[in-house]
Scaffold this motif. Structure first.
Motif, PDB file in Angstrom:
ATOM      1  N   ASP A  69       0.864  -1.166   0.000  1.00 27.88           N
ATOM      2  CA  ASP A  69       0.000   0.000   0.000  1.00 27.88           C
ATOM      3  C   ASP A  69       0.904   1.221   0.000  1.00 27.88           C
ATOM      4  O   ASP A  69       1.224   1.771   1.042  1.00 27.88           O
ATOM      5  CB  ASP A  69      -0.915  -0.002   1.224  1.00 27.88           C
ATOM      6  CG  ASP A  69      -2.048   1.005   1.065  1.00 27.88           C
ATOM      7  OD1 ASP A  69      -3.002   0.920   1.825  1.00 27.88           O
ATOM      8  OD2 ASP A  69      -1.962   1.869   0.178  1.00 27.88           O
ATOM      9  N   ASN A  70       1.344   1.585  -1.196  1.00 29.80           N
ATOM     10  CA  ASN A  70       2.360   2.613  -1.307  1.00 29.80           C
ATOM     11  C   ASN A  70       1.801   4.026  -1.327  1.00 29.80           C
ATOM     12  O   ASN A  70       2.547   4.993  -1.399  1.00 29.80           O
ATOM     13  CB  ASN A  70       3.182   2.393  -2.588  1.00 29.80           C
ATOM     14  CG  ASN A  70       3.912   1.065  -2.548  1.00 29.80           C
ATOM     15  OD1 ASN A  70       4.445   0.689  -1.513  1.00 29.80           O
ATOM     16  ND2 ASN A  70       3.928   0.366  -3.669  1.00 29.80           N
ATOM     17  N   VAL A  71       0.478   4.144  -1.271  1.00 25.86           N
ATOM     18  CA  VAL A  71      -0.118   5.470  -1.295  1.00 25.86           C
ATOM     19  C   VAL A  71      -0.245   5.968   0.132  1.00 25.86           C
ATOM     20  O   VAL A  71      -0.868   5.316   0.963  1.00 25.86           O
ATOM     21  CB  VAL A  71      -1.514   5.428  -1.957  1.00 25.86           C
ATOM     22  CG1 VAL A  71      -2.115   6.822  -1.985  1.00 25.86           C
ATOM     23  CG2 VAL A  71      -1.388   4.875  -3.374  1.00 25.86           C
ATOM     24  N   ASP A 130      -1.384   7.879   3.574  1.00 18.25           N
ATOM     25  CA  ASP A 130      -2.658   8.344   4.083  1.00 18.25           C
ATOM     26  C   ASP A 130      -2.670   9.862   4.012  1.00 18.25           C
ATOM     27  O   ASP A 130      -1.739  10.527   4.444  1.00 18.25           O
ATOM     28  CB  ASP A 130      -2.859   7.890   5.527  1.00 18.25           C
ATOM     29  CG  ASP A 130      -2.804   6.376   5.635  1.00 18.25           C
ATOM     30  OD1 ASP A 130      -2.292   5.883   6.635  1.00 18.25           O
ATOM     31  OD2 ASP A 130      -3.269   5.709   4.705  1.00 18.25           O
ATOM     32  N   PRO A 170      -7.404   3.848   6.810  1.00 15.39           N
ATOM     33  CA  PRO A 170      -6.569   2.743   6.348  1.00 15.39           C
ATOM     34  C   PRO A 170      -6.866   1.450   7.103  1.00 15.39           C
ATOM     35  O   PRO A 170      -7.526   1.467   8.146  1.00 15.39           O
ATOM     36  CB  PRO A 170      -5.147   3.230   6.645  1.00 15.39           C
ATOM     37  CG  PRO A 170      -5.327   4.129   7.835  1.00 15.39           C
ATOM     38  CD  PRO A 170      -6.636   4.832   7.606  1.00 15.39           C
ATOM     39  N   ARG A 198      -1.968  -3.597  -5.091  1.00 18.12           N
ATOM     40  CA  ARG A 198      -1.645  -2.177  -5.011  1.00 18.12           C
ATOM     41  C   ARG A 198      -2.693  -1.441  -4.184  1.00 18.12           C
ATOM     42  O   ARG A 198      -3.879  -1.690  -4.306  1.00 18.12           O
ATOM     43  CB  ARG A 198      -1.595  -1.567  -6.415  1.00 18.12           C
ATOM     44  CG  ARG A 198      -0.482  -2.112  -7.300  1.00 18.12           C
ATOM     45  CD  ARG A 198      -0.629  -1.645  -8.738  1.00 18.12           C
ATOM     46  NE  ARG A 198      -0.855  -0.208  -8.820  1.00 18.12           N
ATOM     47  CZ  ARG A 198      -1.181   0.434  -9.943  1.00 18.12           C
ATOM     48  NH1 ARG A 198      -1.318  -0.252 -11.067  1.00 18.12           N
ATOM     49  NH2 ARG A 198      -1.367   1.735  -9.946  1.00 18.12           N
ATOM     50  N   SER A 199      -2.213  -0.525  -3.339  1.00 15.52           N
ATOM     51  CA  SER A 199      -3.109   0.286  -2.510  1.00 15.52           C
ATOM     52  C   SER A 199      -4.189  -0.575  -1.863  1.00 15.52           C
ATOM     53  O   SER A 199      -5.373  -0.270  -1.917  1.00 15.52           O
ATOM     54  CB  SER A 199      -3.761   1.387  -3.355  1.00 15.52           C
ATOM     55  OG  SER A 199      -2.784   2.199  -3.951  1.00 15.52           O
ATOM     56  N   THR A 200      -3.765  -1.644  -1.228  1.00 21.11           N
ATOM     57  CA  THR A 200      -4.704  -2.680  -0.786  1.00 21.11           C
ATOM     58  C   THR A 200      -5.636  -2.252   0.340  1.00 21.11           C
ATOM     59  O   THR A 200      -6.653  -2.901   0.566  1.00 21.11           O
ATOM     60  CB  THR A 200      -3.936  -3.934  -0.336  1.00 21.11           C
ATOM     61  OG1 THR A 200      -3.024  -3.590   0.709  1.00 21.11           O
ATOM     62  CG2 THR A 200      -3.180  -4.548  -1.499  1.00 21.11           C
ATOM     63  N   SER A 201      -5.297  -1.181   1.062  1.00 14.94           N
ATOM     64  CA  SER A 201      -6.191  -0.768   2.142  1.00 14.94           C
ATOM     65  C   SER A 201      -7.171   0.316   1.712  1.00 14.94           C
ATOM     66  O   SER A 201      -8.066   0.678   2.476  1.00 14.94           O
ATOM     67  CB  SER A 201      -5.381  -0.269   3.347  1.00 14.94           C
ATOM     68  OG  SER A 201      -4.889   1.040   3.134  1.00 14.94           O
ATOM     69  N   HIS A 202      -7.030   0.821   0.501  1.00 12.58           N
ATOM     70  CA  HIS A 202      -7.961   1.829   0.011  1.00 12.58           C
ATOM     71  C   HIS A 202      -9.350   1.225  -0.181  1.00 12.58           C
ATOM     72  O   HIS A 202      -9.496   0.065  -0.551  1.00 12.58           O
ATOM     73  CB  HIS A 202      -7.457   2.435  -1.300  1.00 12.58           C
ATOM     74  CG  HIS A 202      -6.353   3.431  -1.087  1.00 12.58           C
ATOM     75  ND1 HIS A 202      -6.092   4.467  -1.944  1.00 12.58           N
ATOM     76  CD2 HIS A 202      -5.449   3.568  -0.088  1.00 12.58           C
ATOM     77  CE1 HIS A 202      -5.071   5.186  -1.511  1.00 12.58           C
ATOM     78  NE2 HIS A 202      -4.660   4.652  -0.380  1.00 12.58           N
ATOM     79  N   SER A 224     -10.120  -0.645  -3.427  1.00 15.02           N
ATOM     80  CA  SER A 224      -9.471  -1.951  -3.538  1.00 15.02           C
ATOM     81  C   SER A 224     -10.188  -2.990  -2.671  1.00 15.02           C
ATOM     82  O   SER A 224     -10.407  -4.128  -3.098  1.00 15.02           O
ATOM     83  CB  SER A 224      -8.000  -1.847  -3.125  1.00 15.02           C
ATOM     84  OG  SER A 224      -7.272  -1.040  -4.029  1.00 15.02           O
TER      85      SER A 224
END
Length: 388
Positions: A10-12, A14, A272, A367-371, A374
């Motif tokens: 989750d590279n994006v 918060d 998140p 990618r961005s798995t906690s958004h 997703s």
């Protein structure tokens, strides 16, 4: 056995978006009131030991897997002090030298939870009891010559009195408001930044201890789950994955059949992921909202079905354990069995194969798995594939 790998990409960062307002024409900024009110206090050593013995000061410990005889200290997973270091600490007190302060958190029942200072407090408790936790006599050896060979019992009355009346400074934190517990959670990570790295779950098992945390621990012993996950994880990743699956099953129960209802989704899951799991434990920690037996049966049946369908690789994605894939598939299966829905071994096998080649699903678990998008995308896809 090779070490289990985890994927949590989750590279994006918060982002908190607020209206930008100036405090006045000078451009001054005003900070919000603290959600962690605290005050300084001095505790005499004898009083600290008494409170520890009476369980009025809690030094949380967590055993992730008794069957393997592992002992993991939750909340302060620092390297345990060596005997010489323990003796030096006691010597400092006997010599009247200053020692570092401790951090305590006031619990709802009025007891204190040790946020920082575990080793200091347990060393004091051991010295007063006369023995180390392993049963060895607590005798001062690596100390000044005039203290060599001393125990608490052999100290003179005057020395005992001075030690008893020695004060240790403490910062006592009283969490305030709904965000107080989360602020403590974040503060702990900062206090321990110089020690051994802690995982989020290691902090949770102490800060949110209670029936749900204990229940997650019980589920973690399930034989089918152990086949799917592998050996018990010393940093409690297996516990966290069980928690995620249970939490996602609850999210699905709030939204299944209403996949296009945006308001429902906004309430069911708020990113998140780490904060969501904290809130889940805070809200459901007493297990009052769940049928314990039904949930346990659903978890056991789901894990066995995954093993029957694909063996030990039943939850792997691209050859590895993937947290986002696990919470979607296992969470959906738990939801299904909680609600009396029948899912066959062949259906599970077919679904897993389909998901592993679904480009959109691959993106949602990589990618961005906690958004929210997703989470919503992978849960909806897994639910549709498994339950039609």
């Amino acid at each position: 056995m090779t070490q289990t790998e985890f994927v949590e990409n989750d590279n994006v960062p918060d982002v908190v978006v607020d209206d930008e307002t100036e405090a006045d024409d000078l451009g001054l900024y005003e900070t919000a009131p603290s959600s962690l009110p605290y005050f300084g206090a001095d505790f005499d050593v004898a009083g600290l030991v008494r409170r520890l013995d009476d369980n009025d000061i809690l030094v949380p410990r967590f055993d992730p897997d008794e069957s393997d005889d592992l002992t993991i200290e939750g909340f302060q997973r620092q390297r345990v002090w060596t005997t010489p270091r323990m003796e030096k600490f006691i010597e400092s007190l006997l010599l009247g030298w200053p020692v570092p302060s401790i951090f305590l958190v006031v619990e709802p029942d009025g007891r204190y939870l040790v946020l920082d200072g575990q080793q200091r407090l347990t060393t004091l408790q051991s010295f007063y009891s006369g023995s180390h936790p392993d049963g060895r006599p607590f005798v001062l050896r690596d100390v000044s010559e005039h203290l060599h060979g001393a125990t608490f019992e052999t100290l003179s009355k005057e020395s005992k009195r001075r030690l008893n009346n020695t004060f240790i400074q403490a910062v006592v934190i009283e969490p305030a408001g709904d965000e107080g517990r989360d602020a403590v959670y974040r503060l702990f990570g900062r206090l321990n930044s110089g020690g051994v790295s802690l995982t989020a779950q290691e902090i949770r098992v102490a800060l949110y201890r209670g029936p749900l945390v204990d229940f997650i621990r019980e589920l973690n012993h399930n034989s089918s789950w152990r086949l799917l996950f592998g050996a018990a994880h010393k940093k409690l990743k297996d516990h966290e994955l069980v928690l995620r699956a249970v939490a996602m099953a609850d999210v699905i129960s709030q939204t299944a059949g209403e996949w296009d209802n945006e308001d429902m989704w906004l309430n069911a899951y708020k990113p998140p992921m780490a904060q969501f799991l904290n809130n889940f434990l805070e809200s459901h920690g007493d297990l009052a909202d769940f049928d314990r037996n039904a949930l346990s049966s659903a978890f056991s049946t789901s894990c066995k079905l995954l093993v029957d369908a694909n063996g030990r690789d039943g939850l792997k994605f691209a050859g590895r354990l993937n947290a986002a894939h696990i919470d979607a598939v296992l969470g959906t299966l738990i939801f299904a069995h909680q609600n009396g829905m029948k899912v066959t071994k062949d259906r599970v096998k077919e679904t897993i194969a389909t998901l592993r080649s679904d480009d959109a699903y691959i993106d949602w678990v990589s990618r961005s798995t906690s958004h929210r998008d997703s989470v919503y995308g992978r849960l909806r896809t897994a639910h549709s594939a498994l339950l039609g």
